[in-house]
Design an enzyme around this catalytic site. Structure first.
Site, PDB file in Angstrom:
ATOM      1  N   GLY A 191       2.189   2.715  -5.962  1.00 36.17           N
ATOM      2  CA  GLY A 191       1.528   2.118  -7.116  1.00 36.17           C
ATOM      3  C   GLY A 191       0.069   1.729  -6.942  1.00 36.17           C
ATOM      4  O   GLY A 191      -0.755   2.476  -6.397  1.00 36.17           O
ATOM      5  N   ALA A 238       0.818  -1.224   0.000  1.00 40.76           N
ATOM      6  CA  ALA A 238       0.000   0.000   0.000  1.00 40.76           C
ATOM      7  C   ALA A 238       0.845   1.263   0.000  1.00 40.76           C
ATOM      8  O   ALA A 238       0.305   2.363  -0.002  1.00 40.76           O
ATOM      9  CB  ALA A 238      -0.935  -0.008   1.215  1.00 40.76           C
ATOM     10  N   TYR A 252       9.882 -14.427 -11.468  1.00 38.92           N
ATOM     11  CA  TYR A 252       8.655 -13.617 -11.417  1.00 38.92           C
ATOM     12  C   TYR A 252       7.464 -14.378 -12.025  1.00 38.92           C
ATOM     13  O   TYR A 252       6.377 -14.396 -11.439  1.00 38.92           O
ATOM     14  CB  TYR A 252       8.877 -12.292 -12.158  1.00 38.92           C
ATOM     15  CG  TYR A 252       7.668 -11.378 -12.108  1.00 38.92           C
ATOM     16  CD1 TYR A 252       7.225 -10.835 -10.905  1.00 38.92           C
ATOM     17  CD2 TYR A 252       6.963 -11.054 -13.268  1.00 38.92           C
ATOM     18  CE1 TYR A 252       6.117 -10.001 -10.857  1.00 38.92           C
ATOM     19  CE2 TYR A 252       5.859 -10.206 -13.229  1.00 38.92           C
ATOM     20  CZ  TYR A 252       5.447  -9.690 -12.023  1.00 38.92           C
ATOM     21  OH  TYR A 252       4.337  -8.860 -11.965  1.00 38.92           O
TER      22      TYR A 252
HETATM   23  N1  LIG Z   1       3.119  -2.459 -12.841  1.00 32.30           N
HETATM   24  C1  LIG Z   1       2.823  -3.403 -13.703  1.00 32.30           C
HETATM   25  O1  LIG Z   1       2.944  -3.216 -14.952  1.00 32.30           O
HETATM   26  C2  LIG Z   1       2.301  -4.726 -13.232  1.00 32.30           C
HETATM   27  C3  LIG Z   1       1.837  -5.657 -14.181  1.00 32.30           C
HETATM   28  C4  LIG Z   1       1.341  -6.879 -13.748  1.00 32.30           C
HETATM   29  C5  LIG Z   1       1.304  -7.152 -12.381  1.00 32.30           C
HETATM   30  N2  LIG Z   1       1.767  -6.252 -11.490  1.00 32.30           N
HETATM   31  C6  LIG Z   1       1.711  -6.584 -10.055  1.00 32.30           C
HETATM   32  O2  LIG Z   1       1.030  -5.555  -9.370  1.00 32.30           O
HETATM   33  C7  LIG Z   1       1.414  -5.555  -7.996  1.00 32.30           C
HETATM   34  C8  LIG Z   1       1.651  -4.133  -7.539  1.00 32.30           C
HETATM   35  O3  LIG Z   1       2.772  -3.615  -8.225  1.00 32.30           O
HETATM   36  P1  LIG Z   1       2.889  -2.073  -8.657  1.00 32.30           P
HETATM   37  O4  LIG Z   1       2.828  -2.043 -10.125  1.00 32.30           O
HETATM   38  O5  LIG Z   1       1.974  -1.235  -7.853  1.00 32.30           O
HETATM   39  O6  LIG Z   1       4.437  -1.831  -8.243  1.00 32.30           O
HETATM   40  P2  LIG Z   1       5.095  -0.844  -7.139  1.00 32.30           P
HETATM   41  O7  LIG Z   1       4.732   0.555  -7.413  1.00 32.30           O
HETATM   42  O8  LIG Z   1       6.544  -1.225  -7.130  1.00 32.30           O
HETATM   43  O9  LIG Z   1       4.411  -1.298  -5.780  1.00 32.30           O
HETATM   44  C9  LIG Z   1       4.735  -2.543  -5.182  1.00 32.30           C
HETATM   45  C10 LIG Z   1       4.341  -2.524  -3.721  1.00 32.30           C
HETATM   46  O10 LIG Z   1       4.723  -3.781  -3.126  1.00 32.30           O
HETATM   47  C11 LIG Z   1       5.574  -3.510  -2.012  1.00 32.30           C
HETATM   48  N3  LIG Z   1       6.568  -4.568  -1.864  1.00 32.30           N
HETATM   49  C12 LIG Z   1       7.320  -5.143  -2.836  1.00 32.30           C
HETATM   50  N4  LIG Z   1       8.132  -6.065  -2.288  1.00 32.30           N
HETATM   51  C13 LIG Z   1       7.900  -6.067  -0.952  1.00 32.30           C
HETATM   52  C14 LIG Z   1       8.437  -6.771   0.162  1.00 32.30           C
HETATM   53  N5  LIG Z   1       9.415  -7.684   0.022  1.00 32.30           N
HETATM   54  N6  LIG Z   1       7.949  -6.507   1.390  1.00 32.30           N
HETATM   55  C15 LIG Z   1       6.981  -5.580   1.573  1.00 32.30           C
HETATM   56  N7  LIG Z   1       6.433  -4.866   0.561  1.00 32.30           N
HETATM   57  C16 LIG Z   1       6.897  -5.114  -0.678  1.00 32.30           C
HETATM   58  C17 LIG Z   1       6.237  -2.175  -2.312  1.00 32.30           C
HETATM   59  O11 LIG Z   1       6.692  -1.610  -1.096  1.00 32.30           O
HETATM   60  P3  LIG Z   1       7.821  -0.436  -1.061  1.00 32.30           P
HETATM   61  O12 LIG Z   1       7.590   0.426  -2.246  1.00 32.30           O
HETATM   62  O13 LIG Z   1       7.511   0.249   0.258  1.00 32.30           O
HETATM   63  O14 LIG Z   1       9.142  -1.106  -1.077  1.00 32.30           O
HETATM   64  C18 LIG Z   1       5.063  -1.435  -2.924  1.00 32.30           C
HETATM   65  O15 LIG Z   1       4.197  -0.949  -1.937  1.00 32.30           O
HETATM   66  C19 LIG Z   1       2.632  -6.483  -7.888  1.00 32.30           C
HETATM   67  O16 LIG Z   1       2.238  -7.719  -7.350  1.00 32.30           O
HETATM   68  C20 LIG Z   1       3.065  -6.660  -9.350  1.00 32.30           C
HETATM   69  O17 LIG Z   1       3.708  -7.902  -9.564  1.00 32.30           O
HETATM   70  C21 LIG Z   1       2.259  -5.036 -11.883  1.00 32.30           C
END
Ligand SMILES: NC(=O)c1ccc[n+]([C@@H]2O[C@H](COP(=O)([O-])OP(=O)(O)OC[C@H]3O[C@@H](n4cnc5c(N)ncnc54)[C@H](OP(=O)(O)O)[C@@H]3O)[C@@H](O)[C@H]2O)c1
Length: 278
Positions: free
Chosen positions: A15, A12, A160
């Site tokens: 993103g 949270a 991944y």
């Molecule tokens: N962006 C895309 O194009 C895309 C496409 C398909 C799926 N997804 C999926 O969507 C989900 C959200 O990603 P997003 O795009 O919003 O990316 P993001 O902006 O990088 O956000 C990811 C979130 O997950 C947290 N996080 C990651 N690793 C963690 C860990 N080891 N412990 C605790 N918190 C962790 C981050 O925390 P911090 O920032 O505080 O480190 C951040 O709050 C993910 O599961 C990703 O695989 C994204």
């Protein structure tokens, strides 16, 4: 007065998860978030506290001991969870094996959410669990059963894709196990989202993601489907599905393998039992 609905959202602090938290707060929900990076967590806590009843817990979900501590903190905050959005995760830029022996992509995207849901299961009766997967799961032909860490032939992409396949298999088995308690479990693909996602990958990944930027959704637009899965009536009429842009879609054949889903559940229990006391 009616008690507000309660959401737990991992990831949270940035993103998609942050945008989802903001929308649910605007709908009058109480939101308990989980974040990791201290600077992003401080900024998000300050920003979203102005939008409603928001608490941000902090920890590294690639560690089971931290995940259990977070589960205990959540349990102390609420006796009921209406929606748990298993969103945290993403890709890494290199192989990282934790001191618990788990590869960080598998641990944060899958194992942490498995453990959180298992520990919070009594609070989720009648609620929903939505796991944020990805169409990247289609590149995994199956789970790497003998070596979830990819100790042999590691690649950030393979790790991944396996983790995102695990999100869907977990959802299927959770739906089967928890439907008697009225718990609904779905997985979703958010689309390409303009978030911090790419910044956690290696240079090649960042370059490929930069090319997709013009067609990426904003986090707010991508959050619409996640919010809908948590709140709308239609997703509660089925269980164990995979969704994109508010439509049920078919995941890969490997993601529809119920024997693999049951096996992943058992393997996840085994991995956790090896690290944490019962
Ligand atoms: N962006 C895309 O194009 C895309 C496409 C398909 C799926 N997804 C999926 O969507 C989900 C959200 O990603 P997003 O795009 O919003 O990316 P993001 O902006 O990088 O956000 C990811 C979130 O997950 C947290 N996080 C990651 N690793 C963690 C860990 N080891 N412990 C605790 N918190 C962790 C981050 O925390 P911090 O920032 O505080 O480190 C951040 O709050 C993910 O599961 C990703 O695989 C994204």
């Amino acid at each position: 007065m009616l008690e507000p609905k309660v959401a737990v959202i991992t990831g949270a602090s940035a993103g998609l998860g942050k945008a989802t938290a903001r929308t649910l707060l605007g709908m009058g929900w109480r939101v308990i978030g989980v974040g990791r990076d201290p600077t992003r967590c401080d900024a998000t806590q300050g920003e979203l506290a102005k939008a409603g009843d928001f608490t941000l817990l902090r920890g590294d979900l690639s560690l089971l001991r931290e995940t259990r501590r977070i589960a205990q903190e959540i349990a102390a905050l609420t006796p009921r969870i209406d929606a748990l959005l298993a969103n945290a995760g993403g890709v890494r830029d290199q192989m990282v094996i934790s001191d618990e022996g788990h590869e960080a992509t598998f641990a944060a995207n899958h194992l942490a959410h498995f453990l959180l849901v298992r520990e919070l299961m009594p609070r989720l009766a009648g609620g929903r669990v939505v796991s944020v997967s990805s169409n990247a799961h289609e590149y995994a032909s199956g789970m790497n059963w003998d070596d979830f860490n990819f100790a042999t032939n590691f690649s950030t992409g393979a790790a991944y894709c396996q983790a995102k396949l695990a999100n869907i298999l977990f959802t299927r088995e959770l739906a089967r196990r928890a439907s008697a308690e009225g718990t609904i479990a779905h997985a979703m693909h958010p689309g390409i989202v303009d978030s911090n996602f790419a910044s956690h990958g290696d240079e090649g990944f960042q370059a490929r993601m930069a090319q997709t930027k013009p067609m990426a959704l904003t986090p707010e637009a991508a959050a619409e489907t996640l919010v809908w899965l948590a709140t709308a009536q239609e997703p509660a009429r089925s269980n164990g599905g995979y969704w994109h842009l508010m439509k049920a879609i078919e995941p890969s054949a490997a993601a529809q393998d119920d024997a693999a889903a049951a096996r992943l559940w058992a393997e996840s229990e085994r991995l956790i039992a090896a690290i944490l006391p019962a």
